[in-house]
Design a protein around this motif. Structure first.
Motif, PDB file in Angstrom:
ATOM      1  N   LYS A  45       0.844  -1.204   0.000  1.00 22.09           N
ATOM      2  CA  LYS A  45       0.000   0.000   0.000  1.00 22.09           C
ATOM      3  C   LYS A  45       0.875   1.249   0.000  1.00 22.09           C
ATOM      4  CE  LYS A  45      -3.569  -2.461   2.482  1.00 22.09           C
ATOM      5  NZ  LYS A  45      -4.293  -2.649   3.738  1.00 22.09           N
ATOM      6  N   SER A 156      -5.848 -17.771   6.986  1.00 25.14           N
ATOM      7  CA  SER A 156      -4.664 -18.360   6.344  1.00 25.14           C
ATOM      8  C   SER A 156      -3.603 -17.317   6.017  1.00 25.14           C
ATOM      9  CB  SER A 156      -5.077 -19.074   5.051  1.00 25.14           C
ATOM     10  OG  SER A 156      -5.894 -18.218   4.261  1.00 25.14           O
ATOM     11  N   GLY A 158      -1.193 -13.567   6.732  1.00 25.90           N
ATOM     12  CA  GLY A 158      -0.125 -13.193   7.663  1.00 25.90           C
ATOM     13  C   GLY A 158      -0.643 -12.992   9.076  1.00 25.90           C
ATOM     14  N   SER A 179     -10.484 -19.595   1.786  1.00 20.94           N
ATOM     15  CA  SER A 179     -11.057 -20.443   0.742  1.00 20.94           C
ATOM     16  C   SER A 179     -10.777 -21.903   1.098  1.00 20.94           C
ATOM     17  CB  SER A 179     -10.445 -20.099  -0.622  1.00 20.94           C
ATOM     18  OG  SER A 179      -9.095 -20.517  -0.639  1.00 20.94           O
ATOM     19  N   TYR A 197     -15.327 -19.123   2.685  1.00 24.94           N
ATOM     20  CA  TYR A 197     -16.131 -17.936   2.345  1.00 24.94           C
ATOM     21  C   TYR A 197     -16.685 -17.989   0.929  1.00 24.94           C
ATOM     22  CZ  TYR A 197     -11.979 -16.123  -0.108  1.00 24.94           C
ATOM     23  OH  TYR A 197     -10.907 -15.964  -0.961  1.00 24.94           O
ATOM     24  N   ILE A 237      -8.935  -4.347  11.480  1.00 26.87           N
ATOM     25  CA  ILE A 237      -7.573  -3.830  11.283  1.00 26.87           C
ATOM     26  C   ILE A 237      -7.416  -3.253   9.873  1.00 26.87           C
ATOM     27  CG2 ILE A 237      -6.470  -5.278  13.029  1.00 26.87           C
ATOM     28  CD1 ILE A 237      -5.498  -7.107  10.692  1.00 26.87           C
ATOM     29  N   ILE A 259      -8.110  -0.763  15.023  1.00 25.81           N
ATOM     30  CA  ILE A 259      -6.831  -0.493  15.678  1.00 25.81           C
ATOM     31  C   ILE A 259      -5.675  -0.627  14.688  1.00 25.81           C
ATOM     32  CG2 ILE A 259      -7.686  -1.397  17.910  1.00 25.81           C
ATOM     33  CD1 ILE A 259      -5.120  -3.337  17.546  1.00 25.81           C
ATOM     34  N   VAL A 261      -1.531  -1.401  14.589  1.00 23.16           N
ATOM     35  CA  VAL A 261      -0.445  -1.986  15.382  1.00 23.16           C
ATOM     36  C   VAL A 261       0.631  -0.927  15.669  1.00 23.16           C
ATOM     37  CG1 VAL A 261       0.838  -2.789  13.332  1.00 23.16           C
ATOM     38  CG2 VAL A 261       1.117  -3.991  15.513  1.00 23.16           C
ATOM     39  N   ARG A 304      -3.262 -13.597  -1.998  1.00 20.59           N
ATOM     40  CA  ARG A 304      -3.414 -15.050  -1.860  1.00 20.59           C
ATOM     41  C   ARG A 304      -2.323 -15.654  -0.990  1.00 20.59           C
ATOM     42  NH1 ARG A 304      -7.575 -14.009  -3.964  1.00 20.59           N
ATOM     43  NH2 ARG A 304      -8.084 -14.430  -1.808  1.00 20.59           N
ATOM     44  N   THR A 305      -1.572 -14.822  -0.293  1.00 21.62           N
ATOM     45  CA  THR A 305      -0.450 -15.345   0.496  1.00 21.62           C
ATOM     46  C   THR A 305      -0.929 -16.255   1.621  1.00 21.62           C
ATOM     47  OG1 THR A 305       0.939 -13.466  -0.022  1.00 21.62           O
ATOM     48  CG2 THR A 305       1.464 -14.653   1.997  1.00 21.62           C
TER      49      THR A 305
HETATM   50  N1  LIG Z   1      -4.395  -2.117  11.347  1.00 19.29           N
HETATM   51  C1  LIG Z   1      -3.250  -2.755  11.464  1.00 19.29           C
HETATM   52  O1  LIG Z   1      -2.447  -2.495  12.376  1.00 19.29           O
HETATM   53  C2  LIG Z   1      -2.903  -3.851  10.510  1.00 19.29           C
HETATM   54  C3  LIG Z   1      -1.851  -4.727  10.795  1.00 19.29           C
HETATM   55  C4  LIG Z   1      -1.598  -5.779   9.918  1.00 19.29           C
HETATM   56  C5  LIG Z   1      -2.355  -5.933   8.767  1.00 19.29           C
HETATM   57  N2  LIG Z   1      -3.331  -5.042   8.489  1.00 19.29           N
HETATM   58  C6  LIG Z   1      -4.157  -5.190   7.271  1.00 19.29           C
HETATM   59  O2  LIG Z   1      -4.909  -6.387   7.409  1.00 19.29           O
HETATM   60  C7  LIG Z   1      -5.089  -6.981   6.133  1.00 19.29           C
HETATM   61  C8  LIG Z   1      -4.631  -8.434   6.191  1.00 19.29           C
HETATM   62  O3  LIG Z   1      -3.219  -8.495   6.368  1.00 19.29           O
HETATM   63  P1  LIG Z   1      -2.451  -9.866   6.187  1.00 19.29           P
HETATM   64  O4  LIG Z   1      -0.991  -9.615   6.314  1.00 19.29           O
HETATM   65  O5  LIG Z   1      -3.065 -10.917   7.033  1.00 19.29           O
HETATM   66  O6  LIG Z   1      -2.828 -10.172   4.640  1.00 19.29           O
HETATM   67  P2  LIG Z   1      -2.446 -11.382   3.707  1.00 19.29           P
HETATM   68  O7  LIG Z   1      -1.420 -12.249   4.347  1.00 19.29           O
HETATM   69  O8  LIG Z   1      -2.147 -10.838   2.357  1.00 19.29           O
HETATM   70  O9  LIG Z   1      -3.836 -12.198   3.611  1.00 19.29           O
HETATM   71  C9  LIG Z   1      -3.938 -13.151   2.615  1.00 19.29           C
HETATM   72  C10 LIG Z   1      -4.978 -14.190   3.008  1.00 19.29           C
HETATM   73  O10 LIG Z   1      -6.281 -13.627   3.009  1.00 19.29           O
HETATM   74  C11 LIG Z   1      -7.197 -14.655   2.668  1.00 19.29           C
HETATM   75  N3  LIG Z   1      -8.411 -14.044   2.116  1.00 19.29           N
HETATM   76  C12 LIG Z   1      -8.505 -13.202   1.066  1.00 19.29           C
HETATM   77  N4  LIG Z   1      -9.796 -12.854   0.875  1.00 19.29           N
HETATM   78  C13 LIG Z   1     -10.519 -13.474   1.832  1.00 19.29           C
HETATM   79  C14 LIG Z   1     -11.915 -13.508   2.183  1.00 19.29           C
HETATM   80  N5  LIG Z   1     -12.817 -12.805   1.480  1.00 19.29           N
HETATM   81  N6  LIG Z   1     -12.291 -14.230   3.262  1.00 19.29           N
HETATM   82  C15 LIG Z   1     -11.390 -14.934   3.984  1.00 19.29           C
HETATM   83  N7  LIG Z   1     -10.048 -14.957   3.704  1.00 19.29           N
HETATM   84  C16 LIG Z   1      -9.644 -14.235   2.637  1.00 19.29           C
HETATM   85  C17 LIG Z   1      -6.459 -15.461   1.619  1.00 19.29           C
HETATM   86  O11 LIG Z   1      -6.929 -16.783   1.667  1.00 19.29           O
HETATM   87  P3  LIG Z   1      -7.569 -17.424   0.328  1.00 19.29           P
HETATM   88  O12 LIG Z   1      -6.481 -17.393  -0.709  1.00 19.29           O
HETATM   89  O13 LIG Z   1      -7.941 -18.802   0.787  1.00 19.29           O
HETATM   90  O14 LIG Z   1      -8.726 -16.564  -0.043  1.00 19.29           O
HETATM   91  C18 LIG Z   1      -4.972 -15.345   2.044  1.00 19.29           C
HETATM   92  O15 LIG Z   1      -4.468 -16.497   2.683  1.00 19.29           O
HETATM   93  C19 LIG Z   1      -4.302  -6.120   5.148  1.00 19.29           C
HETATM   94  O16 LIG Z   1      -5.186  -5.225   4.526  1.00 19.29           O
HETATM   95  C20 LIG Z   1      -3.332  -5.366   6.030  1.00 19.29           C
HETATM   96  O17 LIG Z   1      -2.895  -4.135   5.484  1.00 19.29           O
HETATM   97  C21 LIG Z   1      -3.618  -4.007   9.332  1.00 19.29           C
END
Ligand SMILES: NC(=O)c1ccc[n+]([C@@H]2O[C@H](COP(=O)([O-])OP(=O)(O)OC[C@H]3O[C@@H](n4cnc5c(N)ncnc54)[C@H](OP(=O)(O)O)[C@@H]3O)[C@@H](O)[C@H]2O)c1
Length: 313
Positions: A45, A156, A158, A179, A197, A237, A259, A261, A304-305
């Motif tokens: 981002k 699944s 991060g 998924s 989902y 988040i 919130i 982090v 998709r990570t």
């Molecule tokens: N506010 C904060 O402090 C904070 C901190 C950390 C992260 N974040 C935000 O939180 C979000 C997630 O971060 P992350 O690092 O966990 O992302 P990520 O690792 O890129 O998440 C990828 C995962 O999301 C799953 N996914 C995608 N669409 C989905 C849906 N509709 N329903 C259920 N699962 C789904 C995918 O599984 P499938 O391939 O099986 O769909 C994949 O394994 C990001 O937008 C990040 O910027 C915010």
């Protein structure tokens, strides 16, 4: 030293590997020779002009180094806390400038912990921003307790793959969404139930939830309100809470908040203990070399990570 700078917000072409001076350290900082960097959606981002540009006070036209999550070796210290040769890890200066895409990072000691000797730099770097987020949501903010029914969206990913493990560690009953392709992975983390989902609606799949961790969308928060108990709690988040969602939650005495982090060495020390004991494990599904940063970004950008993406120097 070599560093990857962002010359201007845009595509991965704007991530430029170049030689720049090694940073100087101030009091209560150490110089860390970086071994591994973890890549998060906020890196992507920020690269495209959102992320910390929105809340970090960074000038969009300034050359800038992205990245916050490091694991490496202390090569110089201006603190009694860490000495030369110590292996440390942490999320540096978030939200702000971590300058992590570099061979050397000047890091406040207050953001670091000693890396457990029995985990790799890759696993340690992975267990910083994403694991801190899961911890600060579930422990510091939600106060999850044994027996709570906890719904983790994107279980699944991060943050999600750590959140499932943290919630299980706290004794919760955990339901994770992803998924079908990642069902076995989510269950392997300790989740009690999985919801696909793509083929199931939340409303038909579950009910009586005490707490929801949402990292998806306003729509997902809205659907989560259908399965949460009166008096429950939702933490987002990703999505700022709209007035409509806030009103809907308030009518049923459901707490709802966003919130962000924050770097925290005390939390890092707690997480180091959990990583050392194996109660929490980092799952690094893809690792890249430093000169493959663009590929690492494209992987995270795919959405998709599974678990974490790490870049090694
Ligand atoms: N506010 C904060 O402090 C904070 C901190 C950390 C992260 N974040 C935000 O939180 C979000 C997630 O971060 P992350 O690092 O966990 O992302 P990520 O690792 O890129 O998440 C990828 C995962 O999301 C799953 N996914 C995608 N669409 C989905 C849906 N509709 N329903 C259920 N699962 C789904 C995918 O599984 P499938 O391939 O099986 O769909 C994949 O394994 C990001 O937008 C990040 O910027 C915010």
């Amino acid at each position: 030293m070599k560093a990857i700078t962002l010359t201007a917000p845009g595509s991965t072409d704007n991530l430029i590997l170049q030689d720049i001076p090694t940073p100087a350290i101030n009091t209560n900082e150490v110089l860390v020779q970086v071994k591994s960097i973890s890549i998060n959606p906020v890196d992507v981002k920020t690269r495209i002009g959102k992320g910390v540009y929105s809340y970090g006070g960074i000038k969009r036209d300034a050359t800038f180094i992205i990245g916050w999550d490091i694991s490496g070796i202390v090569t110089a210290s201006k603190s009694d806390l860490f000495k030369e040769g110590d292996e440390v890890f942490g999320m540096v200066n978030f939200p702000g400038t971590g300058n992590a895409y570099a061979e050397y990072v000047a890091a406040p000691v207050a953001h670091l912990a000693l890396k457990p000797a029995n985990i790799s730099h890759e696993e340690a770097a992975a267990g910083t921003l994403a694991l801190l987020t899961a911890w600060q949501v579930l422990v510091s903010n939600a106060g999850i307790k044994a027996g709570d029914r906890v719904l983790i969206h994107a279980a699944s990913g991060g943050v999600g793959h750590y959140a499932v493990q943290v919630a299980k560690h706290l004794g919760a009953y955990v339901i994770g969404t992803s998924s079908a392709a990642n069902k076995d992975f989510v269950l392997s983390l300790g989740a009690d139930e999985h919801i696909d989902y793509k083929s199931q609606t939340l409303k038909d799949a579950t009910k009586d939830i005490d707490f929801v961790l949402d990292s998806l969308s306003a729509e997902s928060i809205d659907q989560s309100l259908d399965v949460i108990k009166d008096g429950g709690r939702i933490i987002s988040i990703l999505t700022q809470i709209t007035e409509t969602l806030a009103q809907k939650a308030k009518a049923r005495n459901i707490g709802i908040s966003f919130i962000l982090v924050k770097s925290d060495g005390d939390d890092m020390n707690t997480l180091a203990t959990l990583l050392k004991s194996g109660k929490i494990k980092s799952h690094v599904s893809k690792s890249f070399a430093f000169n493959q940063m663009a590929d690492a970004h494209l992987q995270v950008e795919s959405g998709r990570t599974v678990g974490k993406v790490v870049v090694n120097i």
